[in-house]
Design a protein around this motif. Structure first.
Motif, PDB file in Angstrom:
ATOM      1  N   ALA A   1     -25.655  22.695 -32.269  1.00 34.64           N
ATOM      2  CA  ALA A   1     -26.516  21.884 -31.402  1.00 34.64           C
ATOM      3  C   ALA A   1     -26.741  22.572 -30.061  1.00 34.64           C
ATOM      4  O   ALA A   1     -27.846  22.522 -29.509  1.00 34.64           O
ATOM      5  N   LEU A   2     -25.712  23.226 -29.535  1.00 40.24           N
ATOM      6  CA  LEU A   2     -25.868  23.974 -28.281  1.00 40.24           C
ATOM      7  C   LEU A   2     -26.861  25.124 -28.441  1.00 40.24           C
ATOM      8  O   LEU A   2     -27.633  25.417 -27.531  1.00 40.24           O
ATOM      9  N   PHE A   3     -26.837  25.778 -29.619  1.00 42.40           N
ATOM     10  CA  PHE A   3     -27.806  26.847 -29.864  1.00 42.40           C
ATOM     11  C   PHE A   3     -29.233  26.302 -29.812  1.00 42.40           C
ATOM     12  O   PHE A   3     -30.107  26.897 -29.175  1.00 42.40           O
ATOM     13  N   PHE A   4     -29.467  25.164 -30.461  1.00 42.65           N
ATOM     14  CA  PHE A   4     -30.817  24.610 -30.467  1.00 42.65           C
ATOM     15  C   PHE A   4     -31.217  24.077 -29.097  1.00 42.65           C
ATOM     16  O   PHE A   4     -32.394  24.116 -28.734  1.00 42.65           O
ATOM     17  N   ALA A   5     -30.258  23.602 -28.312  1.00 46.91           N
ATOM     18  CA  ALA A   5     -30.554  23.199 -26.930  1.00 46.91           C
ATOM     19  C   ALA A   5     -30.951  24.420 -26.106  1.00 46.91           C
ATOM     20  O   ALA A   5     -31.907  24.377 -25.318  1.00 46.91           O
ATOM     21  N   TYR A   6     -30.248  25.528 -26.300  1.00 51.99           N
ATOM     22  CA  TYR A   6     -30.590  26.769 -25.607  1.00 51.99           C
ATOM     23  C   TYR A   6     -31.966  27.271 -26.038  1.00 51.99           C
ATOM     24  O   TYR A   6     -32.751  27.748 -25.214  1.00 51.99           O
ATOM     25  N   ASP A   7     -32.263  27.146 -27.318  1.00 53.91           N
ATOM     26  CA  ASP A   7     -33.582  27.551 -27.817  1.00 53.91           C
ATOM     27  C   ASP A   7     -34.684  26.744 -27.146  1.00 53.91           C
ATOM     28  O   ASP A   7     -35.693  27.300 -26.721  1.00 53.91           O
ATOM     29  N   ALA A   8     -34.496  25.440 -27.031  1.00 53.50           N
ATOM     30  CA  ALA A   8     -35.487  24.592 -26.363  1.00 53.50           C
ATOM     31  C   ALA A   8     -35.616  24.977 -24.892  1.00 53.50           C
ATOM     32  O   ALA A   8     -36.714  25.007 -24.338  1.00 53.50           O
ATOM     33  N   TYR A   9     -34.489  25.283 -24.270  1.00 55.15           N
ATOM     34  CA  TYR A   9     -34.483  25.702 -22.866  1.00 55.15           C
ATOM     35  C   TYR A   9     -35.304  26.978 -22.669  1.00 55.15           C
ATOM     36  O   TYR A   9     -36.153  27.059 -21.777  1.00 55.15           O
ATOM     37  N   THR A  10     -35.076  27.985 -23.533  1.00 54.66           N
ATOM     38  CA  THR A  10     -35.808  29.251 -23.392  1.00 54.66           C
ATOM     39  C   THR A  10     -37.286  29.090 -23.726  1.00 54.66           C
ATOM     40  O   THR A  10     -38.130  29.726 -23.088  1.00 54.66           O
ATOM     41  N   CYS A  11     -37.605  28.250 -24.699  1.00 48.82           N
ATOM     42  CA  CYS A  11     -39.018  28.004 -25.025  1.00 48.82           C
ATOM     43  C   CYS A  11     -39.727  27.305 -23.872  1.00 48.82           C
ATOM     44  O   CYS A  11     -40.864  27.648 -23.534  1.00 48.82           O
TER      45      CYS A  11
ATOM     46  N   LYS B   1     -43.395  21.520 -18.082  1.00 50.21           N
ATOM     47  CA  LYS B   1     -42.488  20.746 -18.924  1.00 50.21           C
ATOM     48  C   LYS B   1     -41.089  20.771 -18.307  1.00 50.21           C
ATOM     49  O   LYS B   1     -40.696  21.737 -17.663  1.00 50.21           O
ATOM     50  N   ASN B   2     -40.342  19.700 -18.526  1.00 53.41           N
ATOM     51  CA  ASN B   2     -38.997  19.580 -17.974  1.00 53.41           C
ATOM     52  C   ASN B   2     -38.009  20.349 -18.848  1.00 53.41           C
ATOM     53  O   ASN B   2     -37.785  19.995 -20.013  1.00 53.41           O
ATOM     54  N   ILE B   3     -37.403  21.388 -18.288  1.00 52.32           N
ATOM     55  CA  ILE B   3     -36.479  22.250 -19.020  1.00 52.32           C
ATOM     56  C   ILE B   3     -35.269  21.459 -19.507  1.00 52.32           C
ATOM     57  O   ILE B   3     -34.842  21.593 -20.661  1.00 52.32           O
ATOM     58  N   TYR B   4     -34.718  20.643 -18.633  1.00 54.03           N
ATOM     59  CA  TYR B   4     -33.480  19.932 -18.976  1.00 54.03           C
ATOM     60  C   TYR B   4     -33.719  18.832 -20.005  1.00 54.03           C
ATOM     61  O   TYR B   4     -32.876  18.605 -20.878  1.00 54.03           O
ATOM     62  N   LEU B   5     -34.861  18.177 -19.934  1.00 53.71           N
ATOM     63  CA  LEU B   5     -35.189  17.156 -20.927  1.00 53.71           C
ATOM     64  C   LEU B   5     -35.301  17.786 -22.310  1.00 53.71           C
ATOM     65  O   LEU B   5     -34.772  17.255 -23.290  1.00 53.71           O
ATOM     66  N   ALA B   6     -35.975  18.922 -22.396  1.00 56.97           N
ATOM     67  CA  ALA B   6     -36.120  19.610 -23.687  1.00 56.97           C
ATOM     68  C   ALA B   6     -34.758  20.009 -24.248  1.00 56.97           C
ATOM     69  O   ALA B   6     -34.488  19.829 -25.441  1.00 56.97           O
ATOM     70  N   ALA B   7     -33.882  20.532 -23.394  1.00 49.24           N
ATOM     71  CA  ALA B   7     -32.557  20.959 -23.853  1.00 49.24           C
ATOM     72  C   ALA B   7     -31.723  19.764 -24.309  1.00 49.24           C
ATOM     73  O   ALA B   7     -31.063  19.823 -25.348  1.00 49.24           O
ATOM     74  N   ILE B   8     -31.756  18.674 -23.554  1.00 50.03           N
ATOM     75  CA  ILE B   8     -30.969  17.489 -23.917  1.00 50.03           C
ATOM     76  C   ILE B   8     -31.487  16.875 -25.212  1.00 50.03           C
ATOM     77  O   ILE B   8     -30.703  16.492 -26.086  1.00 50.03           O
TER      78      ILE B   8
END
Length: 90
Positions: free
Chosen positions: A60-70, A2-9
């Protein structure tokens, strides 16, 4: 993979959408509801001032970081981290 940056964005613009992209639908629903509730609380307390926008961007940054770590955990085939280090939602 999965694309890390796409999930975070995705999660930055619509909190939780990045984890939905990963297939973690319960986590998406919980994240989105938490974001909506926090936004309502903050807007009620602060109104739509600059402070409101700063706080919602931080959330929103917290949830982007959460998606990144997941995404990182899924790509590395390791355990998905707990939401808020407490909630086991996958």
């Amino acid at each position: 993979m999965k694309n890390i940056y796409l999930a975070a964005i995705l999660s930055f613009f619509i909190p939780g959408l990045g984890v939905a992209y990963l297939g973690l639908y319960k986590r998406f629903l919980v994240s989105f509801v938490i974001y909506c509730v926090l936004s309502i609380i903050v807007s009620t307390i602060l109104g739509f001032s600059i402070s409101y926008y700063i706080i919602t961007i931080i959330i929103a940054l917290f949830f982007a970081y959460d998606a990144y770590t997941c995404t990182e955990a899924i790509n590395n085939n390791t355990q998905i981290p707990l939401l808020f280090t407490k909630l086991d939602i996958q």
